[in-house]
Design an enzyme around this catalytic site. Structure first.
Site, mmCIF file in Angstrom:
data_model
loop_
_atom_site.group_PDB
_atom_site.id
_atom_site.type_symbol
_atom_site.label_atom_id
_atom_site.label_comp_id
_atom_site.label_asym_id
_atom_site.label_seq_id
_atom_site.Cartn_x
_atom_site.Cartn_y
_atom_site.Cartn_z
ATOM 1 C CB CYS A 134 -0.723 0.035 0.943
ATOM 2 S SG CYS A 134 -2.279 -1.126 0.805
ATOM 3 C CG ASP B 54 -9.142 -5.817 -21.654
ATOM 4 O OD1 ASP B 54 -8.105 -6.672 -21.903
ATOM 5 O OD2 ASP B 54 -10.029 -5.758 -22.108
#
Length: 755
Positions: A419, A469
């Site tokens: 993160c 995608d």
């Protein structure tokens, strides 16, 4: 596109691809500045060389011989090329306002956009005549004139307004080209007449008398009618009005008169002269704007006034590049004094030239040969480029940085994973603050009211279509990349007959100081948002992190009626196959990476890739499509096989009917193919007549991987022509019937290629 691991510290932006700037671009390619990102904003990707324009008009050169292709030059320099037009500069916020994209920030800026003939005071001139500058617009008009003369036999009257060297060269070159062309067609060239309007009593008033005398003789010999001491006052369709009261009946009027600058320069608050040219000092810095430079025609060097001639722009290239480097390093730029005299080589259309310098004048055919050698040598500097240098890693020039920036660079070097790789909240908030997602009533929780996750509503009778995608950028323009990535992700929804509802973004932005990260993210997401909003797909959230390369993808949700889902498995014997976009993106961008693709080829491919498949899908469904898929990474054959197998049919594909992108066949002939091509070629076992098909030069393109490719659909034969007509009306100009569906024979090779 070159990738780099070096954090970006400063943005150098060049507006225009003129003679000075091409030298700057090559200089930065030969000697890059670590930490400097170079961006070129240019309305044209092919920069015309003015010195060879008369030879091009006369037919001695082809288009590519007289144009510098900015794309491979930018690739060589590791620069971003934005094919756009600057509208204004905002010095307070250090941004360039563009016609078709978000504002582009800069630290150091340079302007080299040329000039245009001064015709604003001539009523009707902008509507019924054409200015020779910008040359790119003239080149298009010239092609139209050639076509018109061929298509419409009979008298044609051509008038050039402006009798300086450029005007005289132009009218003689036009006459030479048209005479040769008509003689080749067996037509009488005497049916054409030529006029030259000269404001002064003597043509070419800035040249010695013996030069003007020589060209007076040439004009007389060629039958060009010269109107002396007269000005054009008004233009109408087919008529040019002169200051002596005469009316010239003309079929084409070309202005090569004194120059003006683009109005937006003054509107940007710059100190300009009476004709709008930017005043610069001896270092080429804009007065009162030390971080902005100008060169070429657009610049008025206060202490060294010179005529608007390409030779001065060429000579300014090297000192401009040096001073831009010094400005980036926070050093004082050095003064530059332009040459006081220069050699003029003026052609007469027929490979004959007159040379003039000071009081000396000579002429002859050998001089044209010499001029040709000089011009070709100049052009070769920008077309034959050394191989790109490899990125050497994050070397930093500390002269580029302030103490605060150095602290930020240290932070970049120590970037965390997990993160900790996220883009900072402040940067993300600012970058996305101007984006307005499409408003939808079925988005309950989204960017308008952010939370831990998005919440969407599914209407009764609908089912959800999911797709995802993600890929790294293959172009140097984050705005266009954002458009392409969004289009690519949405196409699966459209191919199944769905309506896009919402999208989650997954973005990776290269390491850099906050301002550069924010700018890149803003440009990329602005492009994506345009496509998403056009599809009425609401961006409801996503994840953004920093990484080595720019990348973007979307997880898209769509809605569709359960009984209207269009599958790949619906091919029906007797139907025809329609492809809505041309093939070739894989080979073209492989060539682009090697600096071997022409700029106009890549522009054409990008235009196709940013064209949404939404309307083409609607059209195919309206005309009875029974199966559909989008053509992407597996290439035409790979995606076709995905349709054939579940449908239980065979197909015939006409290779000669395949729509191919401009330049793709050329790059295939060079042997340049995508790195994914070998994997796709393994599918050749599906071909029934491979031994014959491999002989066609179109054969490799059935394996070419596409990015944001078109739709491939099966349509009833009786609807096919009407479907193609409507697709063309919608803007899918490459739409073609490429084959037909046949009964299954039981053979293991279901695809026949018709050569």
């Amino acid at each position: 596109m070159q990738s780099t691991s070096q954090p970006i510290l400063k943005d150098l932006v060049l507006i225009g691809g003129g003679h000075s700037h091409v030298a700057v671009i090559k200089s930065f390619g030969m000697k890059p500045m670590p930490g400097v990102r170079l961006t070129i904003i240019s309305r044209d990707v092919h920069t015309p060389y003015s010195g060879m324009l008369p030879g091009y008009v006369a037919g001695h050169y082809q288009f590519d011989e007289v144009h510098i292709d900015l794309r491979p030059l930018a690739q060589f320099a590791g620069a971003r090329l934005y094919h756009d037009e600057a509208l204004r500069i905002d010095p307070a916020n250090k941004t360039v306002i563009c016609k078709g994209r978000p504002a582009v920030p800069y630290d150091v800026l340079s302007i080299n956009i040329g000039s245009t003939p001064r015709i604003g005071n001539i009523l009707g001139a902008s509507e019924f005549a054409v200015a020779v500058k910008p040359i790119s617009l003239f080149v298009d008009r010239w092609k139209q004139l050639l076509d018109r003369v061929v298509a419409q036999p009979g008298p044609h009257r051509i008038c050039v307004v402006g009798a300086g060297a450029a005007g005289v060269e132009l009218v003689l070159s036009i006459q030479f080209r048209l005479k040769k062309m008509l003689e080749k067609l067996g037509r009488n060239s005497e049916e054409l007449s030529y006029h030259l309007v000269s404001k002064s009593k003597q043509i070419m008033p800035s040249f010695p008398n013996n030069v003007a005398k020589r060209f007076n003789s040439i004009l007389d010999e060629r039958g060009v009618i010269v109107h002396r001491g007269i000005e054009a006052t008004e233009a109408e369709d087919g008529t040019l009005f002169l200051s002596n009261g005469d009316r010239l009946e003309v079929d084409e009027t070309l202005f090569v008169t004194a120059a003006n600058a683009a109005p937006w320069l003054a509107e940007s608050g710059f100190d300009v002269d009476e004709h709008g040219f930017v005043k610069v000092n001896d270092t080429l810095q804009v007065l009162s704007q030390p971080n902005i430079f100008a060169a070429g025609d657009v610049a008025a060097v206060v202490n060294h006034p010179r005529p608007k001639a390409g030779v001065f722009a060429v000579r300014q290239g090297k000192p401009l590049a040096n001073n831009l480097r010094r400005a980036l390093l926070q050093k004082q730029p050095k003064s530059f004094s332009p040459q006081s005299s220069f050699l003029s080589l003026i052609s007469s259309g027929d490979k004959y030239a007159v040379a003039s310098k000071g009081i000396y004048t000579i002429s002859g055919r050998l001089l044209w040969t010499w001029k040709d050698w000089i011009d070709r040598r100049f052009m070769k500097k920008f077309s034959v480029l050394p191989r790109m240098k490899e990125d050497k890693g994050p070397a930093i020039n500390k002269s580029l940085t302030s103490p605060d920036t150095l602290k930020e660079i240290s932070a970049i070097a120590m970037r965390c994973g997990g993160c900790g790789a996220k883009v900072g909240a402040g940067v993300l908030t600012r970058a996305l603050s101007e984006l307005k997602p499409a408003p939808r009533d079925d988005i309950i929780v989204g960017l308008h009211d952010p939370d831990d996750a998005a919440v969407v509503e599914v209407s009764a009778g609908k089912v959800i279509v999911h797709t995802v995608d993600y890929f790294r950028s293959f172009i140097d323009d984050p705005y266009l990349f954002g458009k392409i990535a969004a289009n690519h992700s949405l196409s699966d929804i459209f191919a199944m007959g769905g309506e896009a509802q919402s999208a989650l973004a997954i973005a990776t932005v290269p390491y850099g100081v906050e301002s550069q990260v924010e700018s890149t993210l803003n440009q990329m997401m602005a492009g994506a948002m345009e496509i998403l909003n056009d599809a009425d797909a609401a961006l409801v959230g996503g994840h953004t992190s920093e990484g080595a390369e720019l990348a973007l993808g979307f997880s898209v949700n769509g809605l569709i009626d359960r009984n209207k889902i269009l599958r790949k498995s619906g091919l029906i014997p007797g139907h025809v196959l329609i492809l809505t976009k041309a093939l070739g993106t894989g080979t073209l961008f492989a060539a682009d990476m090697q600096q071997r693709a022409k700029g106009r080829w890549i522009d054409g491919a990008l235009d196709s890739m940013i064209l949404s498949n939404r309307l083409s899908a609607e059209c195919l469904f309206q005309h009875g499509a029974t199966a559909c898929t989008d053509v992407t990474g597996f290439g035409l054959l790979g995606h076709l096989i995905e349709m054939i197998r579940p449908s239980g049919v065979d197909v015939e594909i006409d290779l000669n009917a395949l729509p191919i992108m401009d330049g793709a066949l050329e790059t295939v002939r060079m042997g340049i193919l995508s790195t994914l091509q070998p994997a796709n070629v393994r599918l050749r076992r599906a071909l029934r007549n491979q031994e014959q098909a491999v002989k066609s030069e179109l054969y490799p393109l059935i394996f070419d991987p596409q990015t944001s490719g078109g739709l491939l659909a099966s349509v009833p034969i009786e609807s096919a022509e009407a479907c193609i007509t409507q697709l063309m009306e919608y803007g899918y100009l490459s739409s073609s019937i490429i084959g037909k569906v046949t009964e299954q024979t039981g053979d293991i090779e279901p695809v026949t290629l018709v050569i």
